[in-house]
Design a protein around this motif. Structure first.
Motif, mmCIF file in Angstrom:
data_model
loop_
_atom_site.group_PDB
_atom_site.id
_atom_site.type_symbol
_atom_site.label_atom_id
_atom_site.label_comp_id
_atom_site.label_asym_id
_atom_site.label_seq_id
_atom_site.Cartn_x
_atom_site.Cartn_y
_atom_site.Cartn_z
ATOM 1 N N LEU A 593 52.930 -97.665 14.265
ATOM 2 C CA LEU A 593 52.070 -97.753 15.353
ATOM 3 C C LEU A 593 52.971 -98.513 16.076
ATOM 4 O O LEU A 593 53.994 -99.534 15.838
ATOM 5 C CB LEU A 593 50.983 -97.576 15.358
ATOM 6 C CG LEU A 593 50.429 -96.557 14.841
ATOM 7 C CD1 LEU A 593 48.511 -97.407 14.046
ATOM 8 C CD2 LEU A 593 49.549 -95.956 15.797
ATOM 9 N N LYS A 594 52.944 -98.125 17.891
ATOM 10 C CA LYS A 594 54.095 -99.078 18.804
ATOM 11 C C LYS A 594 53.805 -99.414 19.150
ATOM 12 O O LYS A 594 51.789 -100.600 18.623
ATOM 13 C CB LYS A 594 54.180 -97.827 19.755
ATOM 14 C CG LYS A 594 54.819 -96.994 20.086
ATOM 15 C CD LYS A 594 54.432 -95.846 21.779
ATOM 16 C CE LYS A 594 55.608 -94.547 21.343
ATOM 17 N NZ LYS A 594 55.418 -93.997 22.363
ATOM 18 N N GLU A 595 54.312 -100.630 19.253
ATOM 19 C CA GLU A 595 53.733 -102.587 18.771
ATOM 20 C C GLU A 595 52.881 -103.223 20.417
ATOM 21 O O GLU A 595 53.617 -102.456 21.465
ATOM 22 C CB GLU A 595 54.441 -103.743 18.336
ATOM 23 C CG GLU A 595 54.369 -102.982 17.277
ATOM 24 C CD GLU A 595 55.401 -103.639 16.079
ATOM 25 O OE1 GLU A 595 56.148 -104.323 16.972
ATOM 26 O OE2 GLU A 595 55.462 -102.919 15.247
ATOM 27 N N GLY A 596 52.174 -103.961 20.395
ATOM 28 C CA GLY A 596 52.081 -104.773 22.024
ATOM 29 C C GLY A 596 51.118 -103.610 22.186
ATOM 30 O O GLY A 596 51.440 -103.852 23.826
ATOM 31 N N GLU A 597 51.033 -102.932 22.516
ATOM 32 C CA GLU A 597 50.345 -101.938 23.816
ATOM 33 C C GLU A 597 48.906 -102.477 24.018
ATOM 34 O O GLU A 597 47.845 -102.954 23.231
ATOM 35 C CB GLU A 597 49.699 -100.225 23.137
ATOM 36 C CG GLU A 597 51.352 -99.715 22.956
ATOM 37 C CD GLU A 597 52.003 -99.518 23.750
ATOM 38 O OE1 GLU A 597 51.493 -98.733 25.006
ATOM 39 O OE2 GLU A 597 53.157 -99.426 23.598
ATOM 40 N N THR A 598 48.246 -102.735 25.716
ATOM 41 C CA THR A 598 46.856 -102.503 25.616
ATOM 42 C C THR A 598 46.385 -100.946 26.169
ATOM 43 O O THR A 598 46.806 -101.527 27.150
ATOM 44 C CB THR A 598 46.678 -103.666 26.231
ATOM 45 O OG1 THR A 598 47.626 -105.053 26.188
ATOM 46 C CG2 THR A 598 45.339 -103.855 26.926
ATOM 47 N N LEU A 599 45.624 -100.577 25.511
ATOM 48 C CA LEU A 599 45.148 -99.515 26.030
ATOM 49 C C LEU A 599 43.560 -99.311 26.468
ATOM 50 O O LEU A 599 43.015 -100.762 26.526
ATOM 51 C CB LEU A 599 45.465 -98.792 24.791
ATOM 52 C CG LEU A 599 46.873 -97.991 24.025
ATOM 53 C CD1 LEU A 599 46.907 -97.463 22.911
ATOM 54 C CD2 LEU A 599 47.047 -97.444 25.552
ATOM 55 N N GLU A 600 43.507 -98.354 26.882
ATOM 56 C CA GLU A 600 42.077 -98.694 27.420
ATOM 57 C C GLU A 600 41.011 -98.757 26.705
ATOM 58 O O GLU A 600 41.100 -98.347 25.486
ATOM 59 C CB GLU A 600 41.578 -96.983 28.037
ATOM 60 C CG GLU A 600 41.654 -95.961 26.789
ATOM 61 C CD GLU A 600 41.752 -94.217 28.009
ATOM 62 O OE1 GLU A 600 41.454 -94.177 28.752
ATOM 63 O OE2 GLU A 600 42.731 -93.778 27.393
ATOM 64 N N LYS A 601 39.753 -98.570 26.807
ATOM 65 C CA LYS A 601 38.353 -99.289 25.902
ATOM 66 C C LYS A 601 38.277 -98.333 25.714
ATOM 67 O O LYS A 601 37.487 -97.419 26.619
ATOM 68 C CB LYS A 601 37.532 -99.619 26.749
ATOM 69 C CG LYS A 601 36.189 -100.230 25.925
ATOM 70 C CD LYS A 601 35.238 -101.649 26.682
ATOM 71 C CE LYS A 601 34.546 -100.841 27.874
ATOM 72 N NZ LYS A 601 33.246 -102.069 27.996
ATOM 73 N N ILE A 602 37.377 -97.849 23.993
ATOM 74 C CA ILE A 602 36.795 -96.281 24.165
ATOM 75 C C ILE A 602 35.571 -96.406 23.193
ATOM 76 O O ILE A 602 36.022 -97.944 23.013
ATOM 77 C CB ILE A 602 37.880 -95.378 23.140
ATOM 78 C CG1 ILE A 602 38.700 -96.675 21.861
ATOM 79 C CG2 ILE A 602 39.423 -95.187 23.842
ATOM 80 C CD1 ILE A 602 39.278 -95.233 20.758
#
Lengths: 710, 185
Positions: A593-602
């Motif tokens: 998986l791509k690292e360091g991602e801050t993605l939306e709340k699910i």
């Protein structure tokens, strides 16, 4: 389904007292049950219960004889009969002989089963229920709506009205006062009664013991004050030994009411003195009424492991909406459906078996380890065998069993749906189809199915291949889910092949009792999916995965067709769901998986089959969080969304409020996206959110993860 | 033993029983007398006591004098009209706060079912871990009526609201006595 039955559902759904009380109870129940089981190993307890009850049901005759011998040696009189009429006759004869005029009863489902009160009334004998709930029901001329809490459907106002009309005017809707009133009015009845009737929760063969569990203390009075005690006991209450009492006593109060133990447990093993010193008459009636037939049935003998705790009612997403009365007069809920089919007759269960949404929530919570949804499915199958499938259904299955015809019709639908299509949705359908789109939008059939578009994807050639079993929804409505799956697996260097001959997994037919049709679907798919040498057959639909992994085998077994069993087992070993496979590839370092991602709340919705049959609630959560999403869990994340295949088409009035609840809990998390692993759940939840105009997106994990891998 | 008592007390109180522990039978007797007095037990509104090792013998005569209204003659009528019923229980269960007794003698059931208050006497050393341990001493194979009591009578049959005191006692007072050597039931 009969109109009368549909009407009873409609009435229940529009009774705010009922849905309110049951809804609140079902929420509180889970908490108190969990607390009551603290420090107890539930699996061990239920293994002990199953061992004791399964042993007993395998030798009812022997244990009944032993019980009779032992109880009679201790002064009881034991009457055995298979006929409910004879039970009533025995009691009425006894009453006549002994000059009984007044009878008090503590709660007994067996007496409800044979409608004993009516027989007493006909004979001019006064009979009073003494369990508060049962007394209310008796005064209100109703039947119990719940096995443990018979009057749960009534409010204090209704109870006050019943008391005022039937007993004494002027009762106020104040619960402690109503309880005191019942105590005061029933006390003289206890003191004056000539005969006391109880049921029993356990009957121990080696000692002739009856175990009776109550909270109010009425069974103690009923078995102490009147000079005659009659216990009506279904033979399924038999266990061999005294040591079998404890596991049942450990589970019953905890599972029924979240108590460690009920206020009173009485173990009566023989004659005791009356208040005047004379020996009490103790009559025990061991009633069969089809229980030993059930014990001989290889599938349904399992239902005799029931301890009547009513967990399957309390946790059922359908029961909490409709309550007990739609199920009939005596036994209610999931187990009640099965008991009604046996103790009454199979066709009495015809309508009510349709209420089971097959979500499996009750299965891991049942102290008797009864697979209630499986048994209800078996009832469905037997009903279809007995009375045949309706003409409409037959026509549908004729199509489903002919893959070319079925798929061409879906392609035609892609064109003919145009007048109703708005973007990717069908928001309204006319006429009798309108129920389907009243509470949620439906997905439009995609212009080109996955089986066409997948051929255009350029895949790496690899010696490692997996076969993709798409299932109808992904193939024809959500091809983009399938395309994402191919993309992800390609990143792991795996080539995805799509066997064109694959067809419907047979779940719709199976869940409607049409096993012949499901069996043909299974054969067609086995041929298609085992034609090429692949390591795995992956599916992104949990229901389809369960079909490949378990149902093909089960269907063949039910049909008694064993010729393709080896292939079914081969496929079962290869079948895997998308999230589990991808999680494995990530763990093996083959996908990153791509690292360091801050993605939306699910928030994550557990699909029934993924969670409870495939036991894969963790892999999708791990993947989504590893990808960088913040996961905010919703309340009751593993409660059914109400889709359940054709259920939402047959019973949209139940499917809609279940969905409404689900949407409410999704919104409460504040997440902008709800993720799940089942295209059916996506159809239901996405459709519901669209109908509401909600900005929340509903997605399959495969879509959410499509671009998240290196 | 003291660990068992603490667990027993916690569990019993969690289901609305009132638990008192005394070192000696004298202290327990004094408590019993003051309790009967506080509850206004009198010849008009009495108390009935079923036979048991603790209250038999010399203490019985003493109590009769000091507590007018306390009767040792148990009958259905006396129990139905009494405010307090007193009985000695055989065993306690630490895991659930339960009292267990051989209740084959009807008197023991009358005093613990009919009056609104049940005072239950128990020796501290009679508290065992669980139901299995108790059923080794009180064996259904031998005894015709075994009663297990866990807290007062209760119901939640109207709107699931817990209400104490339906058909049985609305108060259960458990008096645990350290030096009470009970004879095996």
């Amino acid at each position: 389904m009969t109109t009368q039955f549909k009407d009873s559902i409609e009435t229940a759904l529009h009774n705010p007292n009922l849905t309110g009380a049951l809804g609140r109870f079902s929420e509180a129940y889970r908490v108190s049950r969990a607390k009551a089981y603290e420090g107890i190993d539930f699996e061990t307890v239920r293994d002990e219960i199953v061992a004791a009850k399964a042993d007993a049901s395998s030798r009812f005759e022997e244990l009944a004889q032993q019980f009779k011998q032992n109880a009679e040696a201790r002064g009881a009189k034991v009457f055995r009969t298979s006929d409910p009429e004879q039970v009533k006759q025995y009691i009425l004869d006894l009453a006549r002989e002994q000059g009984v005029q007044r009878v008090v009863k503590s709660k007994s489902m067996a007496s409800e089963e044979i409608h004993l009160n009516k027989a007493f009334e006909k004979a001019g004998i006064e009979v009073d229920e003494t369990d508060l709930g049962e007394w209310i029901i008796q005064l209100a001329h109703q039947t119990p709506s719940h096995m443990v809490m018979p009057a749960i459907h009534m409010t204090k106002e209704e109870v006050a009205t019943v008391f005022s009309q039937e007993v004494e005017e002027g009762q106020m809707p104040d619960i402690p006062k109503l309880v005191k009133f019942a105590r005061a009015k029933l006390r003289p009845k206890f003191l004056q009664a000539d005969m006391g009737i109880t049921g029993a929760n356990i009957a121990v063969a080696e000692s002739g013991t009856l175990v009776i569990v109550t909270n109010e203390g009425n069974a103690r009075l009923v078995s102490t004050l009147p000079k005659i005690h009659v216990a009506i006991v279904g033979i399924e209450k038999l266990v061999a030994q005294v040591k079998d009492i404890t596991p049942i006593l450990t589970a019953l109060p905890r599972s029924a009411t979240g108590q460690l133990l009920t206020s009173y447990v009485s173990m009566i093993s023989g004659q005791v003195p009356n208040t005047d010193g004379s020996p009490k008459q103790l009559h025990i009636i061991l009633m069969d009424n089809h229980r030993s037939d059930m014990a001989k049935d290889p599938m349904f003998k399992e239902a005799l492991q029931c301890i009547r705790c009513a967990t399957c009612l309390n946790v059922c997403p359908v029961f909490r909406l409709v309550g007990g009365h739609v199920f009939g007069k005596t036994y209610t809920g999931g187990i009640g459906t099965i008991l009604t089919a046996w103790f009454d007759e199979l066709k009495k269960a015809d309508d009510i078996q349709g209420l089971c949404i097959q979500c499996g929530t009750c299965v891991p919570m049942c102290p008797g380890k009864i697979d209630i949804p499986k048994l209800i499915l078996e009832l469905r199958r037997r009903l279809v065998v007995e009375k045949g499938q309706s003409i409409g259904m037959k026509a549908i299955y004729a199509v489903v069993n002919n893959r070319r015809l079925f798929h061409s019709m879906l392609r035609v639908a892609a064109v003919t749906q145009k007048p109703f299509k708005q973007g990717r949705f069908i928001r309204h359908l006319p006429l009798f189809l309108s129920d389907m789109t009243e509470f949620r939008s439906l997905p439009a059939v995609a212009p080109r199915p996955l089986r066409d578009t997948i051929k255009e994807i350029e895949q790496p050639k690899s010696p490692e291949k997996v076969a993709f079993y798409a299932g109808c929804l992904i193939d024809f409505c959500y091809p983009e889910m399938g395309e994402s799956l191919v993309k992800i697996l390609n990143k792991a260097g795996i080539e995805v092949i799509f066997p064109d001959e694959q067809t419907c997994c047979g779940a719709p037919a199976r869940y409607n009792g049409a096993y012949e049709v499901a069996g043909q679907n299974a054969r067609d798919n086995l041929k298609a999916l085992l034609a090429t040498d692949v390591k795995h057959v992956v599916s992104a639909c949990p229901t389809c995965t369960v079909a490949l992994k378990h149902d093909f085998i089960e269907t063949f077994k039910s049909l008694g067709e064993f010729d393709a069993m080896a292939q079914a087992e081969e496929l079962s070993a290869k079948a895997i769901d998308f999230a589990t496979l991808v999680k494995r590839l990530v763990d093996e370092g083959r996908l990153t998986l791509k690292e360091g991602e801050t993605l939306e709340k699910i928030t994550y919705h557990d699909s029934c089959h993924l969670k409870r049959t495939l036991n894969a609630s963790q892999p999708p959560r791990d993947l989504l969080q590893q990808a960088g999403h913040e996961l905010s869990e919703m309340y009751e994340c593993d409660t059914c969304c109400g889709m359940a295949g054709s259920y939402s088409l047959k019973l949209p009035e139940i499917s809609a409020p279940i969905l409404e609840r689900k949407l409410k809990f999704i919104k409460e998390t504040g997440a902008t996206k709800v993720v799940m692993d089942c295209p059916g759940c996506v159809m239901q939840i996405r459709g519901g959110l669209d109908k509401e105009g909600s900005p929340i997106h509903a997605e399959h994990t495969v879509e959410t993860l499509a671009n998240r891998f290196k | 033993m003291s660990h068992s008592f603490e667990s027993f007390k916690t569990r019993a109180e969690a289901v609305s029983a009132e638990v008192h522990r005394f070192g000696t039978q004298e202290e327990a007797t004094a408590f019993l007398l003051s309790f009967l007095q506080e509850e206004g037990v009198s010849p008009q509104e009495g108390a009935v006591c079923a036979a048991g090792t603790f209250l038999d013998g010399a203490r019985k005569d003493d109590l009769k004098v000091k507590a007018p209204g306390l009767s040792f003659e148990v009958s259905q009528a006396a129990s139905a009209s009494s405010k307090v019923g007193i009985s000695q229980l055989d065993w306690g269960i630490a895991a659930t706060g339960t009292l267990v007794q051989d209740a084959s003698a009807v008197d023991k059931r009358l005093v613990s079912t009919l009056p609104p208050i049940h005072v239950a006497l128990l020796g501290t050393d009679r508290i065992l871990a669980d139901m299995n341990s108790v059923l080794e001493h009180l064996r259904p194979q031998e005894l015709n009526y075994i009663s297990c009591i866990t807290g007062p009578s209760r119901t939640a049959d109207i709107e699931r609201v817990l209400t104490i005191g339906v058909h049985g006692p609305e108060r259960l007072i458990i008096v645990v006595v350290d030096d009470l050597q009970q004879v095996m039931a």
